[in-house]
Every structure is written in C-alpha cells, then in structure tokens.
Scaffold this motif. Structure first.
Motif, PDB file in Angstrom:
ATOM      1  N   VAL A  86     -25.196   4.549  -3.900  1.00 19.02           N
ATOM      2  CA  VAL A  86     -23.776   5.426  -3.414  1.00 19.02           C
ATOM      3  C   VAL A  86     -22.630   4.795  -3.956  1.00 19.02           C
ATOM      4  CG1 VAL A  86     -21.811   5.552  -1.873  1.00 19.02           C
ATOM      5  CG2 VAL A  86     -23.718   5.926  -0.807  1.00 19.02           C
ATOM      6  N   MET A  87     -21.778   5.017  -5.013  1.00 17.93           N
ATOM      7  CA  MET A  87     -21.126   4.622  -6.162  1.00 17.93           C
ATOM      8  C   MET A  87     -20.085   4.796  -5.617  1.00 17.93           C
ATOM      9  SD  MET A  87     -19.761   3.010  -8.313  1.00 17.93           S
ATOM     10  CE  MET A  87     -21.028   2.729  -9.137  1.00 17.93           C
ATOM     11  N   ALA A  88     -18.882   3.905  -4.853  1.00 16.14           N
ATOM     12  CA  ALA A  88     -17.767   4.180  -4.202  1.00 16.14           C
ATOM     13  C   ALA A  88     -16.147   3.768  -4.272  1.00 16.14           C
ATOM     14  CB  ALA A  88     -17.373   3.127  -2.638  1.00 16.14           C
ATOM     15  N   ILE A  89     -15.396   4.345  -4.788  1.00 14.53           N
ATOM     16  CA  ILE A  89     -14.277   4.067  -5.179  1.00 14.53           C
ATOM     17  C   ILE A  89     -13.093   3.993  -4.603  1.00 14.53           C
ATOM     18  CG2 ILE A  89     -12.185   4.428  -6.587  1.00 14.53           C
ATOM     19  CD1 ILE A  89     -14.145   6.588  -7.661  1.00 14.53           C
ATOM     20  N   VAL A  90     -12.779   2.588  -4.402  1.00 15.01           N
ATOM     21  CA  VAL A  90     -11.982   2.098  -3.233  1.00 15.01           C
ATOM     22  C   VAL A  90     -10.359   1.602  -3.326  1.00 15.01           C
ATOM     23  CG1 VAL A  90     -11.187   0.708  -1.297  1.00 15.01           C
ATOM     24  CG2 VAL A  90     -13.769   0.823  -2.138  1.00 15.01           C
ATOM     25  N   VAL A  91      -9.547   1.719  -3.066  1.00 19.32           N
ATOM     26  CA  VAL A  91      -7.838   2.317  -3.537  1.00 19.32           C
ATOM     27  C   VAL A  91      -7.139   1.300  -3.037  1.00 19.32           C
ATOM     28  CG1 VAL A  91      -5.969   3.141  -5.079  1.00 19.32           C
ATOM     29  CG2 VAL A  91      -7.641   4.081  -5.283  1.00 19.32           C
ATOM     30  N   ASP A  92      -6.585   0.664  -2.457  1.00 18.02           N
ATOM     31  CA  ASP A  92      -5.900   0.141  -1.581  1.00 18.02           C
ATOM     32  C   ASP A  92      -4.546   0.770  -1.884  1.00 18.02           C
ATOM     33  OD1 ASP A  92      -4.050  -1.292  -0.059  1.00 18.02           O
ATOM     34  OD2 ASP A  92      -5.237  -3.197  -0.144  1.00 18.02           O
ATOM     35  N   THR A  93      -3.744   1.647  -0.319  1.00 15.13           N
ATOM     36  CA  THR A  93      -2.631   2.365  -0.638  1.00 15.13           C
ATOM     37  C   THR A  93      -1.565   1.794   0.669  1.00 15.13           C
ATOM     38  OG1 THR A  93      -3.852   3.556   0.681  1.00 15.13           O
ATOM     39  CG2 THR A  93      -3.619   4.271  -1.353  1.00 15.13           C
ATOM     40  N   THR A  94      -1.913   0.545   1.027  1.00 17.11           N
ATOM     41  CA  THR A  94      -1.691   0.086   2.725  1.00 17.11           C
ATOM     42  C   THR A  94      -0.602  -0.357   1.241  1.00 17.11           C
ATOM     43  OG1 THR A  94      -3.315  -1.169   2.628  1.00 17.11           O
ATOM     44  CG2 THR A  94      -1.720  -2.235   3.887  1.00 17.11           C
ATOM     45  N   GLU A  95       0.530  -0.882   0.910  1.00 18.29           N
ATOM     46  CA  GLU A  95       1.373  -1.034   0.325  1.00 18.29           C
ATOM     47  C   GLU A  95       2.301   0.451  -0.763  1.00 18.29           C
ATOM     48  OE1 GLU A  95       3.401  -3.933   0.342  1.00 18.29           O
ATOM     49  OE2 GLU A  95       1.706  -4.741   1.109  1.00 18.29           O
ATOM     50  N   PHE A  96       1.650   0.982  -0.108  1.00 14.47           N
ATOM     51  CA  PHE A  96       2.215   2.693  -0.690  1.00 14.47           C
ATOM     52  C   PHE A  96       2.491   3.517   0.525  1.00 14.47           C
ATOM     53  CE2 PHE A  96       1.430   6.732  -0.529  1.00 14.47           C
ATOM     54  CZ  PHE A  96       2.625   7.638  -1.309  1.00 14.47           C
ATOM     55  N   MET A  97       1.526   3.430   2.136  1.00  8.31           N
ATOM     56  CA  MET A  97       1.844   3.578   3.081  1.00  8.31           C
ATOM     57  C   MET A  97       3.476   2.977   3.493  1.00  8.31           C
ATOM     58  SD  MET A  97       0.236   6.615   3.098  1.00  8.31           S
ATOM     59  CE  MET A  97       1.057   6.829   4.489  1.00  8.31           C
ATOM     60  N   ARG A  98       3.434   1.947   3.643  1.00  9.71           N
ATOM     61  CA  ARG A  98       4.161   0.852   3.553  1.00  9.71           C
ATOM     62  C   ARG A  98       5.830   1.151   3.005  1.00  9.71           C
ATOM     63  NH1 ARG A  98       1.522  -5.390   3.865  1.00  9.71           N
ATOM     64  NH2 ARG A  98       0.720  -4.802   5.661  1.00  9.71           N
ATOM     65  N   SER A  99       5.824   1.528   1.944  1.00  5.62           N
ATOM     66  CA  SER A  99       6.978   2.256   1.496  1.00  5.62           C
ATOM     67  C   SER A  99       7.590   3.163   1.931  1.00  5.62           C
ATOM     68  CB  SER A  99       6.449   2.367   0.238  1.00  5.62           C
ATOM     69  OG  SER A  99       6.411   0.416  -0.648  1.00  5.62           O
ATOM     70  N   GLU A 100       6.563   4.220   2.422  1.00 10.03           N
ATOM     71  CA  GLU A 100       6.851   5.544   3.110  1.00 10.03           C
ATOM     72  C   GLU A 100       6.958   5.268   3.735  1.00 10.03           C
ATOM     73  OE1 GLU A 100       5.762   9.112   1.263  1.00 10.03           O
ATOM     74  OE2 GLU A 100       6.665   7.454  -0.363  1.00 10.03           O
ATOM     75  N   ARG A 101       6.750   4.391   4.809  1.00  9.07           N
ATOM     76  CA  ARG A 101       7.533   4.293   6.460  1.00  9.07           C
ATOM     77  C   ARG A 101       8.741   4.029   5.862  1.00  9.07           C
ATOM     78  NH1 ARG A 101       1.916   2.043   6.873  1.00  9.07           N
ATOM     79  NH2 ARG A 101       0.603   3.428   7.729  1.00  9.07           N
ATOM     80  N   LEU A 102       8.853   2.956   4.848  1.00  6.28           N
ATOM     81  CA  LEU A 102      10.310   2.109   5.061  1.00  6.28           C
ATOM     82  C   LEU A 102      11.081   3.504   3.993  1.00  6.28           C
ATOM     83  CD1 LEU A 102       9.912  -1.085   3.257  1.00  6.28           C
ATOM     84  CD2 LEU A 102      10.516  -0.737   5.679  1.00  6.28           C
ATOM     85  N   ARG A 103      11.062   4.231   3.691  1.00  6.69           N
ATOM     86  CA  ARG A 103      11.516   5.355   2.756  1.00  6.69           C
ATOM     87  C   ARG A 103      12.217   6.530   4.220  1.00  6.69           C
ATOM     88  NH1 ARG A 103      10.885  10.244   1.762  1.00  6.69           N
ATOM     89  NH2 ARG A 103       8.804  10.117   2.659  1.00  6.69           N
ATOM     90  N   GLN A 104      11.237   6.628   4.623  1.00  6.76           N
ATOM     91  CA  GLN A 104      11.760   7.516   6.356  1.00  6.76           C
ATOM     92  C   GLN A 104      12.416   7.251   7.287  1.00  6.76           C
ATOM     93  OE1 GLN A 104       9.959  10.763   6.454  1.00  6.76           O
ATOM     94  NE2 GLN A 104      12.101  10.752   8.170  1.00  6.76           N
TER      95      GLN A 104
END
Length: 703
Positions: free
Chosen positions: A148-166
């Motif tokens: 299995v080839m897995a691509i892992v992209v950490d979006t934690t900071e992006f989601m935090r930014s989205e919550r701050l924007r909201q």
C-alpha cells in the motif's frame, strides 16, 4: 546524514531515509534481504524517496513500513523506530483503521480521506491532528497488489486557520448586530461622505459637533486632516489601516475608535460604512455613519446587550419551535379528524340510506294515505338535512372528489349571487361584471361557488364589512411568457376575479397568503385555510391562481381556468319518462343488510332481475363462476379481500364490458389522480332516492 550501501537495490537512492533503508536488516521481515527485493519494489521505493510529500509504503499483509524523509518528519519521535515495523504495531492507537486500509488496498481498492480527525502519539503525548490521506495498491513484479502506498498531508494548521477565520466572521457579524442595536437605540452621531479622489469630507451637523469643527467650517468641504486631528493618537494608525483595507478589498467598513471632546476627554464611537467603486474598479465615494458606543465601552454594555440579544434569539427560536409544533399538531389534528369524519360519514350515510329507502317504499305502498305521505315527507326532509351535514363532513375530510362539468360563468354567477348577498350582509355591494359571451369552462360548479364565497368573505372582512366587492369574469389568451413556471400551458382561459378596496396586503406577506394556517386576521377570527382550499381546488382543476395587492388600494384574487370547447350538457329529461321497463340482471353488492334489502325490493318492484352479495369476495366468486349480469351495483367501502375497485377492474376487461354503478359518500377507494373521478366511473351518493337510483341505473345501462 547520508548512509551508503553496496546493496544492488540501493543504487540511485538518495537522502537520509535511503541510508536507513539500506542499512536495515530486512531478513527479519517478510520482505527478506534487500538484494532479493523485486525490481518493482525497488523502483517504488526510489520514487517514494524522491518525493517531497510524506509517503509511506506498507508491504505485505503485516504492512511493514518503508517511508521517505518527509514522512520521518511527520512521524516525530516515533522515527526511526517505525522503519520495518508492522503498521499496527507502529501506530497502535489507529491499528483498526490501518488494518482496514491494508485489507482494502491488497484487494485492489483505493481509499482517500479529507481533513480526517485523528489522535496520534507522535512524541508520546496525545495530539489531535487533521490529515488528508490517500491510499493506493502497489503491485509486485507479477502485477498482484502486495503493498500500500500512502500519501499523508498534515492539514492541522490549515483547519485551525479555518476555525479562526470562522470565528473572525462570527465576530464581524456580531459587530454589525451591535451597529443595528445602536441605530435602533437612537445613538447615531452623524453621517459623512468621503470624496476619495479629492480627499474631501462632507458631513452633517451632528458629525461636525462630534468632531468639534469650527463654527464657520464649510461642511461640504472638510479637509481630512481636520478630522484626523480629533482621533486619539493611539487609534489613528488603526483607523487608517482599516480604511486602506476597505479601499483595496471593498469589504464593509467598521472601526471603533476614540474622538477628542471639547473638554479634553475622549468618547468611543463606531464608524460604519462602505466604499463605492466606479466602472473601472476605482474607489470614488465612501459614505458612512458614526455611532455612539461610549457607554457600552465604559460600562461593559456590550456584554449586557449581547446577553439581551442572546435571550431574544432564544425566545425567538422557542417561539418559532412552538409555532411549528402547533402547526404540526393542527395538521395532524385535521388529518385525524379527516379520517374520522370520513368513516363516520360513510356509516351515517348507510343509516340515512336505510331510513330513506324504507320511507320511499312506504310512500310508494301508501299513495292514498295523507297522514303517511305527510309524515314521510317530514322524515325525508330530515334525511336531506342529515345528508347535507354528511356532505359537509366529507368536504372537510377531503373525501369528496371533484365532479367537473361544462358550464359558463353566467350560470355560476347567477347561482352564487343570492348566496353572496345573504352571507355578506346588506352593507356590502356586489358589482358583477361579465363579458357578453363568456367562454365555457370544465369545473366542479359547487367547489367554484365555494371558492368565490371564500374570497368574497375575505374581501368583506378586509373592508370591515362596508364597501363594494367586484366579481368579474373575462375571456383571456395567455402567452408562453405568462405561463412559465405556473403549471399551465399557453392558450385560452377564463379569468374569474374577486376585488376589494380594503387596506391591501404588505408585499412581504403576498408569498405566504396561500400557505396553510397563514392568516392576517386576529387570533380566533380566521383559520388560515380559506385561501389554501381555493388554491388547491384551482390547481386540481388544472388552473392557476394569482393575487395582486397594493397597500392602501385593495386586493384582487384571480382564478384562471382553461377554456372548454365542449357544449354545456343539457338538463336530464323528466325522470318519470325513463324510470319504467327495467328487465336486466343487476348484482347488488352491499355489506349493510338493511341498505341491501331496501335496494333489492325497489329494483325487483321495477321488474329487474336482482342477485345479491354481502361483500366483494362473494360477488367476485359469483362472477368467476359464470354469473351473467348486466350491471354491478356496489358499495365503495366493504370488508373482505376483494374491493369495489377490483370488481370495477374485472368488469372493464370483459367482452363486452359490464356496467358498474358505485354507491357511497366515501369515495377514496375509487378516486383517480387529482382527487377526481375518472370519466368512466359512475357514482351515486348516499343517501339516494328511489327515483335517483332508477334514473342512474337507466343512464348507466344505456351508456
């Protein structure tokens, strides 16, 4: 750090993880020594190591982990211990998830997840993370999925930014709410318009007093510097930053700052406005208002206002929910009452039919007995009143189908005129307007008269019981533009209109007037169902309804019915001329023994050969056994497996078809779509008279 190896499989591999992979003892895993790895696996590892994205390969059923430099950073403190370990041991907190991934991809499937929430122990501490995950199978040299080839992209900071924007958007909406509250509270300190091109401000007198302009200052030509000089030095840079942002983005302008008072103190204000742009996208005009928020700032009024606003929102939500629940209860109540009244009316009609049938037979047997005739007439009058009551119950229960017939509006208006005058009172004048030759329409006359009466009563109430109601009809040709989205096709229509000179209906209410339970009348003075029933009737008749209203001038409701080219059916000839001479065979299907007995006695007296069945099951058995009949006279609602509609279906496929006459006041089992009887369905409503029964039987047999 660069690891080196003489292994054949490591040729061309680069990076820190390349050295670690080459140095790892793979003999303890299912992969075996590195020099025995298949070419496909080596190529995949080389591709993975060259990728800047965090990649990890899970090989074999156990999911032995091989990953690149970017993934080692993502793994945190678990690196380098993850290398070569089964994935379920490497990440035990998400073992079940990874087992599902391995099973799916080794079966040839793929998986992907966007912003998946997970809790990982990368540095020994539970950490909530959001990840984009993409999984796909990796084939061996034989083309069989083995990893299995897995691509892992950490979006934690992006989601935090989205919550701050909201959160920022929520705060912005709260600011706008406070502005509206301030305007409602009369805290407006003035208004201004900034000429952006010429950098000149124009203001009203209240704005000038707030900024302490000189008495001789021309308020149509105020230098910007004069205003800036009165803003608190600590706030000036912030205000200018907000202005520049609005000029660049076009977003609404809201800025809280302090303004110098004549006594040397400062007061808090809120400036709110918006920038206007020309066709070239250049800012040229900036209007706004100034709001007093000093007391809120000093006494934490914002908290109190927010609390009151929250309480109001809660009260509104509770009120809306209670209203919705009440509407639901009302709808359920009407539906329950509808089912109850429909069943009651059916049983009531059977009782009335027994009484009426025997009364008519008694009158026929004692034609010369005056006392009998007088008492029978009085009893039949009571039966008619009961039948009318039953009909009203069925109408309320929506169990009466439409019975359309061709007519013209002159007939309708003549029939409804006296009823309107009696219902509306002497203080209401009715102005009837008809074309010289109104076109024919195919409608249920009784329902149309009820609709006109409903609209006229609404008009009377709108005019407080005094004035003139215009009842009009006109021949109109509707084009395609008018008919778009209205459920009707272009062509010739007859328009029926009821107009009043009342106060009219506000525009915001016009879209709701046909909704069930919507009413502008005071509590207890209207159900809100009148216009809904009119709307439903017109739509069932294939028409269209519109309402036009101008506040202060009046309201006009217009009903559109398609023109019918068929002639008006002549009144039936004298019944007495066609009642006698019956000789056909009639099968009477009726579960009520008393009703069945009275009908059978009447028909046999008229010379018909009569067969009987107590329900549909017995009737169908008789027919299938070869019983030869000319007409089936059946009740609509009966016990048993075979319904009256089944008898009707059987009759239509016979050669020749067998005539069927239904008898009931409860017609739901034989109603076709749109709550109308099909053209080949004949219905005799209970209670019926002997003459009505005999005439209908002759009509059906002749037809």
């Amino acid at each position: 750090m660069q690891f080196l190896s003489d292994s054949h499989g490591c040729e061309g591999w680069k990076g820190e993880m390349a050295g670690r992979i080459c140095a790892f003892d793979w003999r303890q895993t299912e992969l075996g020594p590195l020099e025995t790895w298949p070419a496909s696996l080596c190529s995949t590892v080389q591709m993975m190591l060259a990728s800047p994205l965090p990649l990890v390969m899970l090989w074999g059923r156990a999911g032995y982990m091989i990953y690149n430099d970017a993934y080692s950073t993502f793994a945190g403190g678990r690196h380098p211990f993850l290398l070569g370990s089964p994935v379920e041991l490497g990440w035990p907190e998400v073992a079940e998830f990874n087992r599902h991934v391995v099973d799916t991809c080794l079966a040839g499937g793929t998986l992907s997840f966007r912003n998946k929430d997970m809790v990982l122990l990368r540095d020994g501490i539970p950490e909530e993370v959001c990840l984009d995950l993409y999984y796909s199978p990796v084939a061996n040299d034989e083309g069989v999925p083995s990893g299995v080839m897995a691509i892992v992209v950490d979006t934690t900071e992006f989601m935090r930014s989205e919550r701050l924007r909201q959160a920022a958007e929520d705060a912005y909406r709260a600011d706008n709410e406070r502005v509206r509250l301030a305007l409602n509270a009369g805290a407006l300190l003035g208004s201004f318009v900034w000429d952006v091109r010429n950098d000149v401000l124009s203001a009203d007198e209240r704005f000038a007093r707030t900024f302490s302009y000189p008495a001789d200052q021309d308020l149509t030509d105020v230098p910007q510097a004069l205003t800036d000089a009165r803003i608190h030095p600590d706030d000036l840079a912030w205000v200018q930053e907000r202005v520049n942002q609005v000029l660049q983005t076009g977003e609404p302008y809201n800025a809280e700052y302090r303004v110098l008072r004549p006594d040397g103190s400062y007061m808090w204000v809120l400036a709110s406005g918006a920038c206007e742009f020309n066709e070239q996208g250049e800012p040229f005009r900036f209007p706004g208002v100034l709001i007093d928020i000093h007391e809120r700032k000093i006494a934490e009024e914002s908290l109190l206002k927010f609390t009151r606003n929250l309480e109001q929102r809660v009260a509104d939500e509770v009120g809306a929910r209670l209203a919705a629940e009440e509407q639901l209860r009302q709808s359920q109540k009407l539906e329950s009452i509808g089912g109850l009244t429909g069943g009651v009316a059916h049983d009531f009609n059977n009782l009335l039919q027994v009484i009426a049938g025997n009364l008519h037979l008694l009158a026929r047997h004692e034609p010369n007995n005056a006392n009998v005739q007088r008492r029978v007439s009085a009893s039949l009058a009571a039966v008619e009143r009961g039948a009318k009551l039953s009909s009203q119950l069925l109408a309320f229960a929506r169990r009466q189908p439409l019975s359309p017939a061709v007519c013209n509006l002159q007939q309708i208006f003549e029939g409804v005129g006296e009823l309107l005058q009696r219902a509306l009172g002497e203080t209401i004048q009715i102005d009837v307007q008809l074309p010289q030759a109104p076109w024919h329409i195919n409608v249920d006359r009784n329902q149309l008269e009820n609709a006109i009466l409903n609209l006229a009563i609404n008009a009377r109430d709108a005019m407080k019981g005094e004035g003139t109601i215009v009842l009009s009809a006109s021949n109109v040709a509707l084009d395609g533009e008018f008919c778009v989205g209205k459920g009707i096709t272009p062509g010739d229509f007859v328009r029926v209109a009821v107009s009043d000179m009342g106060p009219g209906i506000p525009p915001q209410m016009l879209e709701q007037v046909f909704e069930p339970f919507f009413t502008t009348k005071a509590d207890g003075q209207g159900t809100g169902l009148g216009l809904s029933m009119v709307f439903g009737f017109v739509k069932q008749s294939g028409g269209h309804v519109e309402i036009d209203s101008t506040p202060g001038e009046g309201t006009c409701v217009q009903l559109y019915f398609a023109r019918s080219l068929r002639p008006i059916r002549e009144e039936a000839p004298n019944i007495e001329s066609q009642l006698r001479g019956g000789h056909e065979t009639i099968l009477v299907v009726e579960d009520n023994e008393a009703v069945r007995a009275s009908a059978v006695e009447l028909l046999r007296e008229e010379g018909y050969r009569v067969l009987t069945a107590g329900n549909g099951d017995v009737a169908m058995q008789m027919l299938l056994e070869g019983c030869d009949v000319d007409l089936i006279f059946t009740d609509v609602v009966m016990p048993g497996l075979i319904k009256s509609s089944d008898l009707f279906a059987w009759s239509k496929v016979q050669t020749p078809p067998v005539a069927v006459l239904f008898a009931s006041g409860h017609t739901r089992d034989i109603i076709s779509r749109n709550h109308q009887l099909s053209p080949d369905t004949h219905l005799l409503s209970k209670p019926y008279s002997p003459d009505a029964l005999l005439q209908m039987i002759r009509d059906v047999l002749s037809g």
